[in-house]
Motif scaffolding. Structure first.
Motif, PDB file in Angstrom:
ATOM      1  N   ALA A  82       0.827  -1.211   0.000  1.00 15.23           N
ATOM      2  CA  ALA A  82       0.000   0.000   0.000  1.00 15.23           C
ATOM      3  C   ALA A  82       0.859   1.258   0.000  1.00 15.23           C
ATOM      4  O   ALA A  82       0.484   2.273  -0.601  1.00 15.23           O
ATOM      5  N   SER A  83       2.026   1.183   0.629  1.00 17.87           N
ATOM      6  CA  SER A  83       2.888   2.367   0.724  1.00 17.87           C
ATOM      7  C   SER A  83       3.404   2.831  -0.635  1.00 17.87           C
ATOM      8  O   SER A  83       3.688   4.007  -0.806  1.00 17.87           O
ATOM      9  N   VAL A  84       3.526   1.927  -1.599  1.00 13.93           N
ATOM     10  CA  VAL A  84       3.971   2.323  -2.938  1.00 13.93           C
ATOM     11  C   VAL A  84       2.837   2.314  -3.958  1.00 13.93           C
ATOM     12  O   VAL A  84       3.021   2.781  -5.077  1.00 13.93           O
ATOM     13  N   ILE A  91      -5.006  -1.212  -4.305  1.00 13.47           N
ATOM     14  CA  ILE A  91      -4.680  -2.625  -4.519  1.00 13.47           C
ATOM     15  C   ILE A  91      -5.958  -3.298  -5.001  1.00 13.47           C
ATOM     16  O   ILE A  91      -6.957  -3.338  -4.286  1.00 13.47           O
ATOM     17  N   VAL A  92      -5.925  -3.807  -6.238  1.00 14.72           N
ATOM     18  CA  VAL A  92      -7.137  -4.393  -6.814  1.00 14.72           C
ATOM     19  C   VAL A  92      -7.145  -5.915  -6.785  1.00 14.72           C
ATOM     20  O   VAL A  92      -8.211  -6.522  -6.914  1.00 14.72           O
ATOM     21  N   GLY A 126     -11.534  -9.868  -0.061  1.00 10.47           N
ATOM     22  CA  GLY A 126     -12.627 -10.665  -0.614  1.00 10.47           C
ATOM     23  C   GLY A 126     -12.119 -11.553  -1.731  1.00 10.47           C
ATOM     24  O   GLY A 126     -11.015 -12.097  -1.658  1.00 10.47           O
ATOM     25  N   ASP A 127     -12.910 -11.684  -2.794  1.00  9.92           N
ATOM     26  CA  ASP A 127     -12.510 -12.532  -3.920  1.00  9.92           C
ATOM     27  C   ASP A 127     -11.208 -12.069  -4.565  1.00  9.92           C
ATOM     28  O   ASP A 127     -10.471 -12.882  -5.122  1.00  9.92           O
ATOM     29  N   ALA A 128     -10.913 -10.783  -4.484  1.00  8.20           N
ATOM     30  CA  ALA A 128      -9.657 -10.262  -5.047  1.00  8.20           C
ATOM     31  C   ALA A 128      -8.450 -10.676  -4.210  1.00  8.20           C
ATOM     32  O   ALA A 128      -7.309 -10.455  -4.613  1.00  8.20           O
ATOM     33  N   GLU A 154      -1.671  -6.581  -7.776  1.00  6.92           N
ATOM     34  CA  GLU A 154      -1.999  -5.735  -8.913  1.00  6.92           C
ATOM     35  C   GLU A 154      -2.639  -4.458  -8.384  1.00  6.92           C
ATOM     36  O   GLU A 154      -3.414  -4.489  -7.429  1.00  6.92           O
ATOM     37  N   THR A 155      -2.290  -3.339  -9.021  1.00  2.26           N
ATOM     38  CA  THR A 155      -2.797  -2.050  -8.570  1.00  2.26           C
ATOM     39  C   THR A 155      -3.657  -1.394  -9.650  1.00  2.26           C
ATOM     40  O   THR A 155      -3.601  -1.771 -10.830  1.00  2.26           O
ATOM     41  N   ALA A 156      -4.419  -0.403  -9.220  1.00  5.40           N
ATOM     42  CA  ALA A 156      -5.282   0.351 -10.143  1.00  5.40           C
ATOM     43  C   ALA A 156      -4.432   1.304 -10.967  1.00  5.40           C
ATOM     44  O   ALA A 156      -3.396   1.745 -10.561  1.00  5.40           O
TER      45      ALA A 156
END
Length: 156
Positions: A82-84, A91-92, A126-128, A154-156
């Motif tokens: 999360a920091s980067v 975070i997706v 959750g599912d992700a 994986e990120t947005a």
């Protein structure tokens, strides 16, 4: 508020400060849409709650306790990611988890120990949070930690 942040709150958890590296590396690196974390130990307030090899018997870290430490290490890894990534809301998906267990020679329950990390990630995302994974037994880990967890997200 993101779903992940709401789930953290519902679990009574908060992202900890990112633990400082213990050598010459950074806690996480973003490459395109992915974040790769360095291996994270189960630090709580800057200290390991227990050290040693995981197994059944006197002088060994109990496997259930080790699963709890894997959960803590995974939370530290989420904080590093999360920091980067610009925050947990970016975070997706959790793509891959690699978990290391400092194992007594006769111990073969590494998957159950690393389930502590996997379960937490599914509770948060959750599912992700459902991911590919490796659970590896090793002779020793840095600072004599019983577990170490790294993530690819994986990120947005």
């Amino acid at each position: 508020m993101s779903d992940a942040r709401a789930r953290l709150d519902a679990l009574g958890l908060r992202l900890p400060d990112v633990p400082a590296p213990v050598a010459a590396y950074v806690p996480a690196v973003r490459a395109g849409a992915f974040v790769y974390t360095s291996g994270q130990l189960p630090f709580v307030a800057g200290a390991l709650p227990e050290t040693g090899k995981v197994g059944d018997g006197p002088g060994l870290v109990d496997p259930q306790a080790a699963a709890g430490y894997a959960r803590t290490a995974a939370l530290n890894a989420v904080a590093a990611a999360a920091s980067v990534a610009g925050g947990i809301e970016n975070i997706v998906r959790v793509v891959k988890v690699v978990g290391f267990v400092a194992s007594d020679p006769g111990f073969t329950g590494q998957p159950a120990v690393i389930n502590g990390a996997s379960t937490l990630l599914q509770e948060i995302f959750g599912d992700a949070g459902i991911h590919a994974r490796s659970a590896v037994g090793v002779a020793v880990l840095p600072l004599n930690s019983p577990v170490e967890v790294e993530l690819i997200v994986e990120t947005a």
